[in-house]
Design a protein around this motif. Structure first.
Motif, PDB file in Angstrom:
ATOM      1  N   GLU A 248      25.322  -1.426  23.619  1.00 54.77           N
ATOM      2  CA  GLU A 248      26.326  -1.738  22.510  1.00 54.77           C
ATOM      3  C   GLU A 248      26.753  -3.080  22.925  1.00 54.77           C
ATOM      4  O   GLU A 248      26.878  -3.943  21.744  1.00 54.77           O
ATOM      5  CB  GLU A 248      26.924  -1.275  21.665  1.00 54.77           C
ATOM      6  CG  GLU A 248      27.749  -1.364  20.350  1.00 54.77           C
ATOM      7  CD  GLU A 248      28.772  -0.405  19.144  1.00 54.77           C
ATOM      8  OE1 GLU A 248      28.414   0.728  19.898  1.00 54.77           O
ATOM      9  OE2 GLU A 248      29.514  -0.657  18.588  1.00 54.77           O
TER      10      GLU A 248
ATOM     11  N   GLY B 227      17.497   0.370  21.316  1.00 54.93           N
ATOM     12  CA  GLY B 227      18.244   0.688  19.740  1.00 54.93           C
ATOM     13  C   GLY B 227      17.057   0.138  18.999  1.00 54.93           C
ATOM     14  O   GLY B 227      15.617  -0.062  19.957  1.00 54.93           O
TER      15      GLY B 227
ATOM     16  N   GLY C 196      15.609   5.397  19.696  1.00 56.39           N
ATOM     17  CA  GLY C 196      15.367   3.492  19.835  1.00 56.39           C
ATOM     18  C   GLY C 196      14.039   2.845  19.358  1.00 56.39           C
ATOM     19  O   GLY C 196      12.617   4.389  19.057  1.00 56.39           O
TER      20      GLY C 196
ATOM     21  N   VAL D   7      22.319   0.838  17.985  1.00 54.56           N
ATOM     22  CA  VAL D   7      22.218   1.143  19.160  1.00 54.56           C
ATOM     23  C   VAL D   7      21.375   2.058  19.665  1.00 54.56           C
ATOM     24  O   VAL D   7      22.170   3.413  18.586  1.00 54.56           O
ATOM     25  CB  VAL D   7      23.188   1.082  20.036  1.00 54.56           C
ATOM     26  CG1 VAL D   7      23.717   1.602  20.857  1.00 54.56           C
ATOM     27  CG2 VAL D   7      23.818   0.271  19.878  1.00 54.56           C
TER      28      VAL D   7
END
Ligand code: SUG
Length: 434
Positions: free
Chosen positions: A159, A125, A185, A142
């Motif tokens: 998540e 993330g 991410g 995420v």
């Protein structure tokens, strides 16, 4: 019934430190050449992997970071083989039936369901620390990882895990952005600031389609993340990766650049317009220092082969900066010569340390890929995700007892391997109290 209002998250950042959350390397770690554009993944197709060594190497790196005085966390490997996904793909029966049918019908699909790729938590993330966000909470989005099938399987479990680790009201965890916009991410996100805990300049790096390999980070995904995190547009930069770097195998920005506090350490060919980036940084953060490595000292190909920039650039307790590099950087003569000169000079990077993470490196994951940085007060983190020496000892014993020693190209279809992988994860969850 209590009428006391929910406490508003504090804007004070006392107690904030940078915590590195490394991915514990899972028991199915193997080389299935699943990542087109990632040269190491492609060139190690069919090599026998050593999951136990891989996980122990990862843990040793975490211990080394702790020995420097840094705060260390970890994230758990995901459930693999991923039978939930295989069921979505139409396979039915018991878990073992699902795996046997999928392996027989479509070995590549089955390899995707087995990948231990969640180890590279830099792709879990994007994190915007509290000091940068509109509501004073630390925001985490995420990543959808939608550009690579095996990685797109990670987001739901990731998540769920991030919502556990960061359940404290000091955090806001967001689901992934829509899959049509690839988001990988923190690997494509840098943050420059005078000091951890202070407001910073967030730099989102994206790729443009049209080159020989997929551009994995989409600009619109980054823009969406910045909006959701409530970042100040005046202190947020969107910067294109250079096509030369992507074509040379820099499938993520963190293969050619890394930032820590006020220092950006990057290859001169990392960005499409490096002069614009340097000018913006100088304007927004006068203390910013750019340590730029010229191609005449280290070629892009040596940088990518050695993963010079996929190092952890960290501030140690005495306030100086150190690089934690893969051993491959030590073994690449031009890179080693550059680093020797770097620490002999009087720049901001005062020390270099080499760690052995060869198993991860063979899939294109260096020290920086293996960690997600979160600036936060450790007291706000679920303590099951934090590491200390005693827990590291117990994890080492557990890995040694449960992780497979080797996985060869034909082993993925072996029911004993699936059973061992599930049992290993169950033992890990029990050990940690999940
Ligand atoms: O997504 N390799 C990973 C490596 C990720 C590195 N992360 C960062 N640069 N932050 C990837 O390409 C290879 C798996 C295989 O081929 O079996 C893989 O997924």
């Amino acid at each position: 019934m209590s009428h006391s209002p929910t406490p508003r998250p504090s804007r004070k950042r006392e107690g904030s430190v940078e915590i590195n959350f490394d991915g514990l390397i899972g028991p199915t770690h193997n080389y299935a050449a699943l990542s087109f554009g990632n040269l190491a993944s492609q060139s190690n197709a069919g090599v026998t992997s050593r999951p136990r060594d891989a996980a122990l190497q990862g843990l040793a790196k975490m211990r080394f970071a702790m020995s420097l005085g840094l705060t260390q966390g970890f994230l758990l490997p995901l459930d693999r083989p991923n039978t939930a996904w295989l069921r979505e793909m139409g396979f039915a029966g018991s878990d073992a039936d699902v795996c046997a049918a999928a392996h027989a019908a479509d070995p590549r699909l089955f390899a995707q369901a087995c990948s231990a790729s969640s180890m590279w938590t830099a792709n879990a993330g994007t994190v915007s620390p509290a000091a940068d966000t509109g509501d004073g909470r630390t925001h985490i989005s995420v990543a959808n990882l939608s550009r690579m099938t095996h990685r797109s399987l990670e987001q739901r479990e990731t998540e769920a895990q991030l919502r556990l680790a960061f359940a404290h009201p000091a955090f806001a965890v967001h689901a992934a952005v829509p899959a049509t916009f690839g988001d990988e991410g923190a690997a494509n996100h840098m943050r420059l600031t005078a000091q951890h805990g202070e407001a910073g300049v967030e730099v989102f790096v994206y790729g443009e389609e049209g080159g020989k390999f997929p551009a994995r980070q989409n600009r619109r995904a980054s823009e969406a993340v910045a909006r959701r995190h409530g970042l100040d547009p005046a202190r947020t930069l969107f910067v294109a990766q250079s096509q030369t770097a992507i074509d040379a195998g820099a499938f993520h920005n963190d293969v050619v650049a890394v930032a820590n506090e006020n220092v950006l350490f990057a290859h001169e060919q990392a960005f499409a317009d490096r002069d614009a980036l340097k000018a913006d940084l100088a304007r927004l953060l006068p203390q910013a220092v750019v340590v730029e490595v010229p191609a005449s000292a280290v070629s892009l190909s040596d940088a990518i082969r050695s993963y010079l920039f996929n190092s952890q650039l960290v501030t140690v307790p005495d306030g100086t900066m150190a690089l934690i590099l893969p051993m491959e950087a030590h073994d690449c003569a031009p890179v080693k010569a550059y680093l020797d000169a770097l620490v002999a000079g009087n720049g901001p990077i005062r020390a270099v340390h080499y760690v052995q993470v060869r198993e991860s490196m063979r899939n294109g994951g260096g020290p920086a890929c293996l960690r997600l940085r979160v600036v936060a007060d450790p007291a706000t983190i679920d303590p099951r995700f934090l590491l200390d020496a005693a827990r590291a000892d117990r994890l080492e014993a557990l890995i040694t007892a449960h992780w497979p020693e080797a996985i060869g190209p034909d082993d993925l279809g072996n029911p004993d391997l699936w059973a061992q992988a599930w049992a290993a994860r169950r033992a890990l969850l029990a050990e940690l109290g999940f």
